[in-house]
Design an enzyme around this catalytic site. Structure first.
Site, PDB file in Angstrom:
ATOM      1  N   HIS A  22      -1.276   0.472 -10.228  1.00 47.92           N
ATOM      2  CA  HIS A  22      -1.877  -0.513  -9.319  1.00 47.92           C
ATOM      3  C   HIS A  22      -2.387  -1.741 -10.084  1.00 47.92           C
ATOM      4  O   HIS A  22      -3.568  -2.066 -10.071  1.00 47.92           O
ATOM      5  CB  HIS A  22      -3.014   0.122  -8.514  1.00 47.92           C
ATOM      6  CG  HIS A  22      -3.239  -0.561  -7.190  1.00 47.92           C
ATOM      7  ND1 HIS A  22      -3.448   0.129  -6.024  1.00 47.92           N
ATOM      8  CD2 HIS A  22      -3.279  -1.881  -6.853  1.00 47.92           C
ATOM      9  CE1 HIS A  22      -3.617  -0.728  -5.019  1.00 47.92           C
ATOM     10  NE2 HIS A  22      -3.513  -1.958  -5.509  1.00 47.92           N
ATOM     11  N   ARG A  78       0.858  -1.181   0.000  1.00 44.47           N
ATOM     12  CA  ARG A  78       0.000   0.000   0.000  1.00 44.47           C
ATOM     13  C   ARG A  78       0.893   1.230   0.000  1.00 44.47           C
ATOM     14  O   ARG A  78       1.971   1.233   0.595  1.00 44.47           O
ATOM     15  CB  ARG A  78      -0.946   0.020   1.214  1.00 44.47           C
ATOM     16  CG  ARG A  78      -2.130  -0.920   1.099  1.00 44.47           C
ATOM     17  CD  ARG A  78      -3.105  -0.455   0.033  1.00 44.47           C
ATOM     18  NE  ARG A  78      -4.307  -1.274  -0.037  1.00 44.47           N
ATOM     19  CZ  ARG A  78      -4.481  -2.282  -0.894  1.00 44.47           C
ATOM     20  NH1 ARG A  78      -3.503  -2.594  -1.731  1.00 44.47           N
ATOM     21  NH2 ARG A  78      -5.606  -2.963  -0.908  1.00 44.47           N
ATOM     22  N   GLU A 120      -2.979   7.736  -4.093  1.00 43.88           N
ATOM     23  CA  GLU A 120      -3.414   7.356  -5.438  1.00 43.88           C
ATOM     24  C   GLU A 120      -4.902   7.652  -5.645  1.00 43.88           C
ATOM     25  O   GLU A 120      -5.688   7.591  -4.698  1.00 43.88           O
ATOM     26  CB  GLU A 120      -3.096   5.889  -5.732  1.00 43.88           C
ATOM     27  CG  GLU A 120      -3.764   4.853  -4.865  1.00 43.88           C
ATOM     28  CD  GLU A 120      -3.315   3.444  -5.258  1.00 43.88           C
ATOM     29  OE1 GLU A 120      -4.178   2.696  -5.740  1.00 43.88           O
ATOM     30  OE2 GLU A 120      -2.128   3.096  -5.084  1.00 43.88           O
TER      31      GLU A 120
END
Length: 318
Positions: free
Chosen positions: A284, A237, A266
């Site tokens: 991602h 993360r 993000e």
């Protein structure tokens, strides 16, 4: 029949499986739910399948005693966007989808390792620019991957999957930092401090779950301990890495390269980070394979089914 909200468009197999068991409504936006949408969902639906970015906070839950929504089936293994303690306090069960994401996420870690070490992103940009003048002996010299030292931060399922690939596939020596000693398939040495692991490793991979305790776990002291050729990869993360400290390390050339699949805020990626040729930046992609997403959906639906059948949820996290 229980009413279930799917917070994003999901794979067809997931929608079909959920629709066979529940009255399903699908939110058509690919963006995270707003606080107002989450409040409405908690009041209107019996359960919700939520995912990354759908922030279920204590502040939102304080508007309810016991909301109608009794389960949040997270589509994904990471659930740091959900305040699980607040959910418990308000009678809301939270589940996730571990296992299904392990290999795909580890594969992306390998993609980032190879791209960052061998300067693959920079090299492709050179070819596409039309400015490549042909091979020569000192052209774009990168870091040889085979036989390097791998440091893994967080030796859970994903960390061990990365270690297996690196050890058996690339002959790497493995070290790790974890709260406790782990039994591993590959020879691996536990380091007592994160700075010690960072100083030892050629390649440092962040694979620990996000939590308040791991926020900015990789900060200036860890980055400062890395070797000048050291490569940092994050497939966990974004907020585990202090992005400002990372940018400072890249500006100072105190580390060799970075490969990121996740970001602190993000989808916002700092312009300063995008300016570095030695930064490999992916959007991602960790689990971005149809069969993997279908497996995640099947696990989320099974968690919902078990909950409403009065059975133990296979992947309860609170």
């Amino acid at each position: 029949m229980k009413r279930i909200l799917l917070s994003r468009p999901m794979p067809p197999a997931t929608i079909e499986a959920a629709s066979q068991l529940f009255e399903v409504e699908i939110r058509d936006s690919t963006r995270p739910m707003s606080p107002a949408e989450i409040r409405s969902g908690l009041a209107v639906y019996d359960g919700m399948m939520v995912t990354l970015g759908d922030q279920v906070s204590a502040e939102i839950l304080q508007d309810f005693g016991r909301p109608r929504c009794k389960i949040l089936a997270n589509f994904g293994v990471g659930y740091n966007h959900i305040d699980t303690q607040a959910c418990r306090n308000h009678g809301v069960t939270v589940t996730n989808t571990p296992g299904a994401v392990t290999d795909a996420t580890a594969d992306v870690a390998m993609t980032l390792i190879l791209m960052a070490c061998r300067r693959a992103g920079e090299a492709e940009r050179l070819v596409r620019s039309g400015q490549w003048e042909g091979w020569h002996p000192t052209q774009m010299l990168g870091l040889h991957v085979t036989g390097r030292k791998l440091g893994v931060i967080g030796m859970g399922r994903i960390g061990q999957a990365v270690a297996r690939r690196c050890h058996f596939g690339f002959g790497m020596e493995v070290g790790y930092f974890n709260r406790s000693e782990k039994e591993t398939e590959v020879p691996a040495t536990r380091h007592e401090t994160l700075e010690g692991l960072a100083a030892w490793a050629d390649i440092l991979v962040v694979a620990t779950p996000a939590s308040p305790e791991t926020h900015h776990l990789v900060g200036a002291s860890v980055l400062g301990a890395m070797q000048p050729h050291g490569v940092l990869v994050n497939i966990a993360r974004g907020d585990i890495v202090d992005e400002a400290a990372l940018i400072a390390a890249l500006e100072a050339r105190s580390i060799g390269a970075v490969g990121l699949d996740v970001y602190e805020h993000e989808p916002l990626v700092p312009e300063a980070l995008m300016a570095f040729d030695n930064a490999v930046l992916l959007p991602h992609l960790g689990t971005s394979c149809l069969d993997v997403r279908e497996d995640m959906g099947a696990m989320a639906v099974e968690n919902l089914r078990a909950f409403f059948a009065g059975e133990d949820c296979p992947n309860k996290v609170n």
